[in-house]
Design a protein around this motif. Structure first.
Motif, mmCIF file in Angstrom:
data_model
loop_
_atom_site.group_PDB
_atom_site.id
_atom_site.type_symbol
_atom_site.label_atom_id
_atom_site.label_comp_id
_atom_site.label_asym_id
_atom_site.label_seq_id
_atom_site.Cartn_x
_atom_site.Cartn_y
_atom_site.Cartn_z
ATOM 1 N N TYR A 284 10.939 -2.442 -9.442
ATOM 2 C CA TYR A 284 10.527 -3.399 -8.417
ATOM 3 C C TYR A 284 11.797 -3.999 -7.830
ATOM 4 C CZ TYR A 284 11.721 -7.210 -11.621
ATOM 5 O OH TYR A 284 12.402 -8.064 -12.451
ATOM 6 N N LYS B 40 -0.470 -12.687 -4.291
ATOM 7 C CA LYS B 40 -0.749 -11.304 -4.718
ATOM 8 C C LYS B 40 0.289 -10.793 -5.713
ATOM 9 C CE LYS B 40 -3.261 -9.941 -0.587
ATOM 10 N NZ LYS B 40 -2.838 -9.768 0.794
ATOM 11 N N GLU B 41 1.550 -11.231 -5.563
ATOM 12 C CA GLU B 41 2.618 -10.671 -6.401
ATOM 13 C C GLU B 41 3.048 -11.618 -7.520
ATOM 14 O OE1 GLU B 41 4.276 -7.599 -5.832
ATOM 15 O OE2 GLU B 41 2.975 -7.088 -4.154
ATOM 16 N N GLY C 141 5.259 -13.750 -7.340
ATOM 17 C CA GLY C 141 6.644 -13.297 -7.255
ATOM 18 C C GLY C 141 7.699 -14.333 -6.901
ATOM 19 N N PHE D 64 5.069 -4.210 -1.569
ATOM 20 C CA PHE D 64 5.149 -5.480 -0.837
ATOM 21 C C PHE D 64 6.329 -5.475 0.132
ATOM 22 C CE2 PHE D 64 7.105 -9.679 -0.383
ATOM 23 C CZ PHE D 64 6.055 -10.388 0.179
ATOM 24 N N ALA E 123 9.097 -8.667 -6.282
ATOM 25 C CA ALA E 123 7.807 -8.071 -5.913
ATOM 26 C C ALA E 123 7.891 -6.556 -5.944
ATOM 27 C CB ALA E 123 7.390 -8.536 -4.509
ATOM 28 N N SER E 124 6.713 -5.950 -5.880
ATOM 29 C CA SER E 124 6.606 -4.487 -5.843
ATOM 30 C C SER E 124 7.264 -3.950 -4.572
ATOM 31 C CB SER E 124 5.125 -4.096 -5.836
ATOM 32 O OG SER E 124 4.511 -4.547 -4.633
#
Ligand SMILES: CC(C)(COP(=O)(O)OP(=O)(O)OC[C@H]1O[C@@H](n2cnc3c(N)ncnc32)[C@H](O)[C@@H]1OP(=O)(O)O)[C@@H](O)C(=O)NCCC(=O)NCCS
Length: 184
Positions: free
Chosen positions: A105, A51-52, A54, A75, A71-72
Motif C-alpha cells: 500500500y 473507506k480506508e 487511512g 484509492f 491507503a490502498s
C-alpha cells in the motif's frame, strides 16, 4: 500527546497542517525542512477516513500536530503520480517479493508541526500508521522527492525504510522506498 486514527471531525485540523507545509502554500523559509505535494479534494479526504481508515494523527492539547496518510493503491490510483508508481511496482521487489497492488500500500504524505520536529513524534506517528495497516498488507511503499533531504534522512535513519528504486515524474526526481509492516 495522543496518537489516534482521524475522524471526519479532525479533517479541518489535518488540512490546516497540510496547507502549512504544502508546496503551493508553504512559507519559503520552511521549505528546506521539507514539504508535501499531494492535493486532496474534500471527497477524497472523506473517503480516506471512512473507506480506508487511512489517517493517523497526533494531538497535543487538542491541536493536531502531526498526521500520516496511508491507503490502498486502488484509492491512490486517480493521482497521476501514484498511477505511474503502480505501473512501476512489478519492476521492483522487496525482501525477495515482487511489489504488487495486493501485497503493498502507499503511505504518505506525513507532516509534523515544526514546533514538534526532532522530538520523536515522527517515529511514533510513522509506526502507529504502519501498525494500523499491518493486518492488511505485508509491505509499505512510499516516495520522497530527492530535494527533501530531511524527509529522506528521517525515513531511512529514524525508521527502517530502504530505497528500492528512483524515478522521474513531471521533471522531479524521486526515491521509491519500502519497508515491512511487521518489524517487531
Ligand atoms: C519530514 C518530517 C515528517 C520528519 O520529521 P522530523 O521530526 O522533522 O524528523 P527528525 O527531526 O526526527 O529527523 C530528521 C533528521 O534530518 C536532519 N535534517 C534536517 N534538515 C536536514 C537537511 N536539510 N538535510 C539532511 N538532514 C536534515 C535532522 O537534523 C534530523 O536528524 P538528526 O536527528 O540526526 O539531527 C518533518 O520534517 C516534516 O513534517 N517536514 C515537512 C513535511 C514533509 O517534508 N513531509 C514528508 C514528505 S515526503
Amino acid at each position: 500527546m495522543e496518537i489516534v486514527k482521524a475522524k471526519i471531525s479532525d479533517l479541518d485540523g489535518v488540512m490546516d497542517l497540510h496547507k502549512r507545509y504544502h508546496i503551493n502554500s508553504i512559507d519559503p523559509a520552511d521549505k528546506p525542512d521539507g514539504f508535501v505535494t499531494t492535493n486532496f479534494t474534500s471527497e477524497q479526504l472523506h473517503a480516506l477516513v471512512e473507506k480506508e481508515c487511512g489517517i493517523m494523527i497526533a494531538r497535543d492539547g487538542g491541536r493536531i500536530i502531526s498526521y500520516a496518510m496511508a491507503a490502498s493503491w486502488q484509492f491512490w490510483a486517480e493521482w497521476p503520480l501514484f498511477s505511474y508508481m503502480i505501473q512501476k511496482l512489478p519492476e521492483n521487489s522487496f525482501n525477495g517479493q515482487s511489489l504488487t497492488v495486493e501485497n503493498s500500500y502507499q503511505y504518505g504524505p506525513i507532516c509534523v508541526d515544526k514546533a514538534y520536529r526532532g522530538s520523536g513524534v515522527f517515529e511514533k506517528v510513522f509506526y502507529a500508521s504502519l501498525d494500523s495497516m499491518a493486518g492488511r498488507y505485508p509491505i509499505m511503499v512510499t516516495f520522497i522527492n530527492q530535494i527533501n533531504p530531511r524527509s529522506y534522512k528521517a525515513h531511512t535513519q529514524k525508521v527502517n525504510m530502504t530505497v528500492v528504486d528512483t524515478f522521474q515524474f513531471n521533471n522531479n526526481d524521486y526515491y521509491m522506498l519500502a519497508c515491512p509492516t511487521k518489524y517487531k
